[in-house]
Design an enzyme around this catalytic site. Structure first.
Site, PDB file in Angstrom:
ATOM      1  N   GLU A  76      23.041  37.155 -11.907  1.00 31.06           N
ATOM      2  CA  GLU A  76      22.555  37.626 -10.445  1.00 31.06           C
ATOM      3  C   GLU A  76      21.147  38.108 -10.238  1.00 31.06           C
ATOM      4  OE1 GLU A  76      25.675  36.939  -6.996  1.00 31.06           O
ATOM      5  OE2 GLU A  76      26.114  38.621  -8.168  1.00 31.06           O
ATOM      6  N   HIS A  97      29.353  44.358  -3.951  1.00 28.28           N
ATOM      7  CA  HIS A  97      30.937  43.758  -3.578  1.00 28.28           C
ATOM      8  C   HIS A  97      31.662  44.892  -2.932  1.00 28.28           C
ATOM      9  CE1 HIS A  97      29.658  41.536  -7.479  1.00 28.28           C
ATOM     10  NE2 HIS A  97      29.146  41.134  -6.456  1.00 28.28           N
ATOM     11  N   HIS A 165      31.505  37.060  -0.701  1.00 30.83           N
ATOM     12  CA  HIS A 165      30.913  37.598  -2.187  1.00 30.83           C
ATOM     13  C   HIS A 165      30.371  38.963  -1.948  1.00 30.83           C
ATOM     14  CE1 HIS A 165      27.536  36.778  -5.172  1.00 30.83           C
ATOM     15  NE2 HIS A 165      27.974  38.051  -5.587  1.00 30.83           N
TER      16      HIS A 165
HETATM   17 ZN    ZN Z   1      27.627  39.379  -6.725  1.00 31.05          ZN
END
Ligand code: ZN
Length: 223
Positions: A76, A97, A165
């Site tokens: 990411e 998160h 997410h």
């Molecule tokens: Zn993530």
């Protein structure tokens, strides 16, 4: 050890603080824009933040390409590059998160500050939904297109949630980015505790603006 910019030490410390405060676990990451090359940023190789050391830091282009490094990067990393690309004022990005923010990414009620230390997160925190543009995905921001869409939703704000997410935090300063990430988690926890008790009086927009304007070195040096 690395021959990269001395600022990577601050990035390592940011990784360790975020891990120590349970804002990141094995996942989540923090980056810093290259102070001398605005179109590059530093981010660790794919590694749990608690374990990150200076030798683990990789330099990236804003498109998320590692510069002269073969080690596996975070999937990411596009979150970071896309935000630096869209926001010349931003020098540090956190993606995490942390558990209390997650419910606010899937309900209508917005995450809003009710406590002065949490005013740094802005008037309210918008939610990016990957489903809107990209349909069914693994929910991970795995391309620069997804990163750019998230950066667009973030706009000029300090924080945004990501449905199902996590969240993203953007700041001019690495210390402030860590600070906001910590207080965003606390804000969500406090709001969840307050909502069942009755109607919540949140900070006004004027109060939030005043909190943001006085959050500077005096506050960050102490933290
Ligand atoms: Zn993530």
């Amino acid at each position: 050890m690395t021959d990269k910019h001395p600022i990577v030490r601050d990035l390592v410390i940011a990784n360790r603080i975020l891990a120590n405060e349970s804002i990141v676990d094995a996942y989540g990451h923090v980056s810093i824009r290259h102070p001398d090359k605005p179109n590059r940023f530093f981010l660790a190789r794919s590694l749990a933040p608690e374990l990150v050391d200076q030798g683990d830091i990789i330099e990236f282009t804003l498109e998320g390409e590692p510069v002269n490094d073969e080690r596996p990067p975070y999937l990411e990393r596009f979150i970071h590059g896309a935000i630096y690309e869209a926001r010349p004022d931003v020098n540090a990005v956190v993606h995490n998160h942390s558990p209390s923010v997650l419910p606010f990414g899937v309900i209508k009620q917005k995450l809003k500050p009710l406590h002065h230390m949490c005013g740094c997160m802005g008037h309210e925190v918008p939610t990016w939904d990957s489903q809107t543009k990209f349909g069914d995905t693994s929910l991970l921001v795995s391309s620069i297109d997804m990163g750019r869409d998230l950066a667009k939703l973030l706009g000029d704000r300090p924080a945004a949630l990501m449905r199902g997410h996590g969240c993203v935090i953007a700041s001019k300063d690495i210390r402030e980015a860590v600070y906001i990430a910590y207080y965003l988690e606390l804000a969500a926890k406090l709001q969840m505790q307050a909502m069942p008790l009755g109607s919540v009086k949140y900070l006004t927009e004027g109060e939030i603006d005043k909190v943001i304007n006085r959050t500077g070195p005096y506050t960050l040096d102490r933290a």
